[in-house]
Design an enzyme around this catalytic site. Sequence first.
Site, PDB file in Angstrom:
ATOM      1  N   LYS B 100      31.829  51.873  44.990  1.00  0.00           N
ATOM      2  CA  LYS B 100      32.161  51.390  43.653  1.00  0.00           C
ATOM      3  C   LYS B 100      30.828  51.052  43.003  1.00  0.00           C
ATOM      4  O   LYS B 100      30.178  50.074  43.365  1.00  0.00           O
ATOM      5  CB  LYS B 100      33.072  50.155  43.722  1.00  0.00           C
ATOM      6  CG  LYS B 100      33.550  49.711  42.357  1.00  0.00           C
ATOM      7  CD  LYS B 100      34.196  48.347  42.383  1.00  0.00           C
ATOM      8  CE  LYS B 100      33.777  47.597  41.131  1.00  0.00           C
ATOM      9  NZ  LYS B 100      34.118  46.186  41.189  1.00  0.00           N
ATOM     10  N   GLY B 161      35.600  38.427  35.872  1.00  0.00           N
ATOM     11  CA  GLY B 161      35.888  37.013  36.126  1.00  0.00           C
ATOM     12  C   GLY B 161      36.369  36.233  34.922  1.00  0.00           C
ATOM     13  O   GLY B 161      36.590  35.029  35.019  1.00  0.00           O
ATOM     14  N   ALA B 187      38.430  44.571  36.450  1.00  0.00           N
ATOM     15  CA  ALA B 187      37.951  43.322  35.849  1.00  0.00           C
ATOM     16  C   ALA B 187      38.718  42.958  34.584  1.00  0.00           C
ATOM     17  O   ALA B 187      39.118  43.831  33.809  1.00  0.00           O
ATOM     18  CB  ALA B 187      36.458  43.366  35.529  1.00  0.00           C
ATOM     19  N   GLY B 188      38.897  41.680  34.422  1.00  0.00           N
ATOM     20  CA  GLY B 188      39.478  41.147  33.201  1.00  0.00           C
ATOM     21  C   GLY B 188      40.895  40.624  33.337  1.00  0.00           C
ATOM     22  O   GLY B 188      41.330  39.815  32.533  1.00  0.00           O
ATOM     23  N   THR B 210      38.836  37.905  41.012  1.00  0.00           N
ATOM     24  CA  THR B 210      38.905  36.498  40.609  1.00  0.00           C
ATOM     25  C   THR B 210      40.326  36.029  40.345  1.00  0.00           C
ATOM     26  O   THR B 210      40.702  34.912  40.724  1.00  0.00           O
ATOM     27  CB  THR B 210      38.044  36.278  39.350  1.00  0.00           C
ATOM     28  OG1 THR B 210      36.758  36.845  39.584  1.00  0.00           O
ATOM     29  CG2 THR B 210      37.876  34.799  39.042  1.00  0.00           C
TER      30      THR B 210
END
Lengths: 66, 259
Positions: B100, B161, B187-188, B210
């Site tokens: 990644k 995050g 993400a997000g 996260t």
Amino acid sequence: MQITLNGEPYELDQPLSVDDLLARLDLDPRRVAIEYNLSIIRRPVWPQTIVQEGDRLEIVNFVGGG
Amino acid sequence: MTDTPFTIAGRTFSSRLIVGSGKYPSHAVMTQAIDASGAEIVTVAVRRVDLAARGGESLRDYLEARQLFVLPNTAGCYTVDDAVRTARLAREAGLSNWVKLEVIGDERTLFPDTEALVVATRILVSEGFVVLPYTNDDPIVCRKLEDAGAAAVMPLGAPIGSGLGIQNENNIRIICEFATVPVIVDAGVGTASEAARAMELGVDGVMMQTAIAQAQDPVAMADAMKHAVLAGRLAYRAGRIPRKMYATASSPVEGLIGT
């Protein structure tokens, strides 16, 4: 003699193989990867790769991350 | 309804949810949460071994015991050179040539340096890597990454995050329409509805860390995310009704009394 190990100065009495260095550091060779003077060195050549004065080694493993 | 398999670079995965392995309150919570998520792909970071401390092996033992697919990242790399070096080390440390790929452009936003990302993708593909780049929600950049040989594209929903949810749904839709490789929102996502929403937009998978690891109950949130991704995917395939301004009665208008 001094080498740079993971960005920090590290003292060794004499040149030694990468295998022996891992043993001295008490690291499990199956768990790490090594960059030697900016190039990856593969497991099979660890025993015959001799760490010399001024060499730069990065020894890494996997940690938690996203 | 039979779904098309989730396949990246010829390898098929059972879960469309990809999870991280960091930021958990403890190792025990991490293992329970990853189990609960049903994820098959788990990301890890590559870092210098801690020469003073021992016991960091438990992560790898767990991943191997569960036969999870380990996807190393190049998180924290700000240059092509560092990202490529980290990817090479990851391949050497691991069992696969997947990475990644992250090349970060800014510390505060952790937005990718897309120019460097394309360059690093091209280099790693030429070295035989299966490259999954973490990128902007920019359809043109995604297309360039695909042209550079990326095996999937991983556009961000919002900053890493941040838990802000999908900030530009339209772009994610366009990316899905353009792409001929899998699209994974990375993400997000902050909560389950946002993961479902991402899947409803038509992406092939969702990656998060996260949102699970820092939830008050990470294990419960991992379970919620598993269901959200499944629900969102099903809803996408089922095809939602069109939006209308006015009501349409749900009960028959025939046979009403008093008429």
